[in-house]
Design an enzyme around this catalytic site. Structure first.
Site, short mmCIF file in Angstrom:
data_model
loop_
_atom_site.label_atom_id
_atom_site.label_comp_id
_atom_site.label_asym_id
_atom_site.label_seq_id
_atom_site.Cartn_x
_atom_site.Cartn_y
_atom_site.Cartn_z
N TYR A 17 0.81 -1.22 0.00
CA TYR A 17 0.00 0.00 0.00
C TYR A 17 0.84 1.27 0.00
O TYR A 17 0.29 2.37 -0.09
CB TYR A 17 -0.95 0.02 1.20
CG TYR A 17 -1.96 -1.10 1.14
CD1 TYR A 17 -2.98 -1.08 0.21
CD2 TYR A 17 -1.88 -2.18 2.01
CE1 TYR A 17 -3.91 -2.11 0.14
CE2 TYR A 17 -2.81 -3.21 1.96
CZ TYR A 17 -3.82 -3.17 1.02
OH TYR A 17 -4.73 -4.18 0.96
N HIS A 22 -4.59 6.19 -1.35
CA HIS A 22 -5.26 6.10 -0.05
C HIS A 22 -4.32 6.43 1.10
O HIS A 22 -4.78 6.70 2.21
CB HIS A 22 -5.82 4.68 0.12
CG HIS A 22 -7.20 4.62 0.71
ND1 HIS A 22 -8.07 5.69 0.76
CD2 HIS A 22 -7.86 3.59 1.30
CE1 HIS A 22 -9.20 5.31 1.33
NE2 HIS A 22 -9.10 4.04 1.68
N TYR A 68 -5.93 -1.40 9.45
CA TYR A 68 -6.35 -1.04 8.10
C TYR A 68 -7.24 0.19 8.19
O TYR A 68 -7.74 0.54 9.27
CB TYR A 68 -7.01 -2.22 7.39
CG TYR A 68 -5.97 -3.20 6.92
CD1 TYR A 68 -5.34 -3.02 5.70
CD2 TYR A 68 -5.59 -4.26 7.73
CE1 TYR A 68 -4.35 -3.89 5.28
CE2 TYR A 68 -4.60 -5.13 7.32
CZ TYR A 68 -3.98 -4.94 6.09
OH TYR A 68 -2.98 -5.79 5.69
N ASN A 70 -10.25 1.03 7.59
CA ASN A 70 -11.58 1.00 8.20
C ASN A 70 -11.56 0.76 9.70
O ASN A 70 -12.62 0.70 10.32
CB ASN A 70 -12.49 -0.01 7.48
CG ASN A 70 -11.97 -1.42 7.57
OD1 ASN A 70 -10.87 -1.66 8.07
ND2 ASN A 70 -12.75 -2.37 7.09
N ASN A 116 -14.02 5.55 4.74
CA ASN A 116 -14.11 4.56 5.81
C ASN A 116 -13.23 4.88 7.01
O ASN A 116 -13.59 4.57 8.15
CB ASN A 116 -13.78 3.16 5.28
CG ASN A 116 -14.87 2.63 4.38
OD1 ASN A 116 -16.04 2.97 4.55
ND2 ASN A 116 -14.49 1.82 3.41
#
EC number: 3.1.1.29
Length: 194
Positions: A17, A22, A68, A70, A116
């Site tokens: 990631y 994000h 993560y 969320n 989220n």
């Protein structure tokens, strides 16, 4: 005029990631840590990478949740609760689909807008949404069904350069943000675009 005591940078953990759209918020906090010569250290108690620096005699804590996206609220609530940091003393930096790359905007309070990470922070803070946000524009793919792959993908070089520039703009107004000079910070930041 609320001074900021905690800056949170949202993202997802793990090499897969890194440098994704994000993770724009996490990149902002990494840049602050670098500028302040702060080592971000993994702290299981706060579910994230944490650091601290002093600004005008006031401790400012940095947090990149290693949950993560969320579950970001778990980290924010743990650290804010331990240090008795009120929601309005928190700045959350995050990627923003509704702004083009190269644009950064400050916002006080509000809903989660489908993000989220923000949704979980609001929930974990007892439905308090009065924290400040730094919205780092990443653009929108144009179709809702493409959003997930878009935010989890890496931006082309030109887009990444614009995101980096917007982070530079935000770092330029950081002293005003930390002092709670929101009108001045907003005026200066909102007039810039890469």
């Amino acid at each position: 005029m609320t001074a900021i005591k905690l800056i949170v940078g949202l993202g997802n953990p793990g090499a897969e990631y890194e440098q994704t759209r994000h993770n724009a918020g996490a990149l902002f906090v990494e840049r602050i840590a670098h500028a302040q010569n702060v080592n971000l250290v993994a702290d299981r108690k706060y579910f994230g990478l944490t650091g601290r620096f002093s600004h005008q005699g006031q401790d400012v804590r940095l947090l990149i949740p290693t949950t993560y996206m969320n579950r970001s609220g778990q980290a924010v609530a743990a650290l804010a609760g331990f240090f008795r940091i009120k929601p309005e003393e928190i700045l959350v930096a995050h990627d923003e689909l509704d702004l083009p790359p190269g644009v950064a905007k400050l916002k006080v309070g509000g809903g989660h807008g489908g993000h989220n990470g923000l949704r979980d922070i609001i929930a974990q803070l007892g439905n308090q949404n009065t924290f400040h946000r730094l919205r780092l524009g990443i653009g929108h793919p144009g179709v809702a069904s493409m959003v997930s792959n878009f935010v989890l993908g890496r931006a082309p070089r030109a887009e990444q350069e614009k995101l980096d520039a917007s982070i530079d703009f935000a770092l330029g107004v950081l002293p005003d943000i930390l002092a709670g000079e929101w009108n001045r910070a907003m005026k200066n930041l909102h007039s810039q675009k890469a």
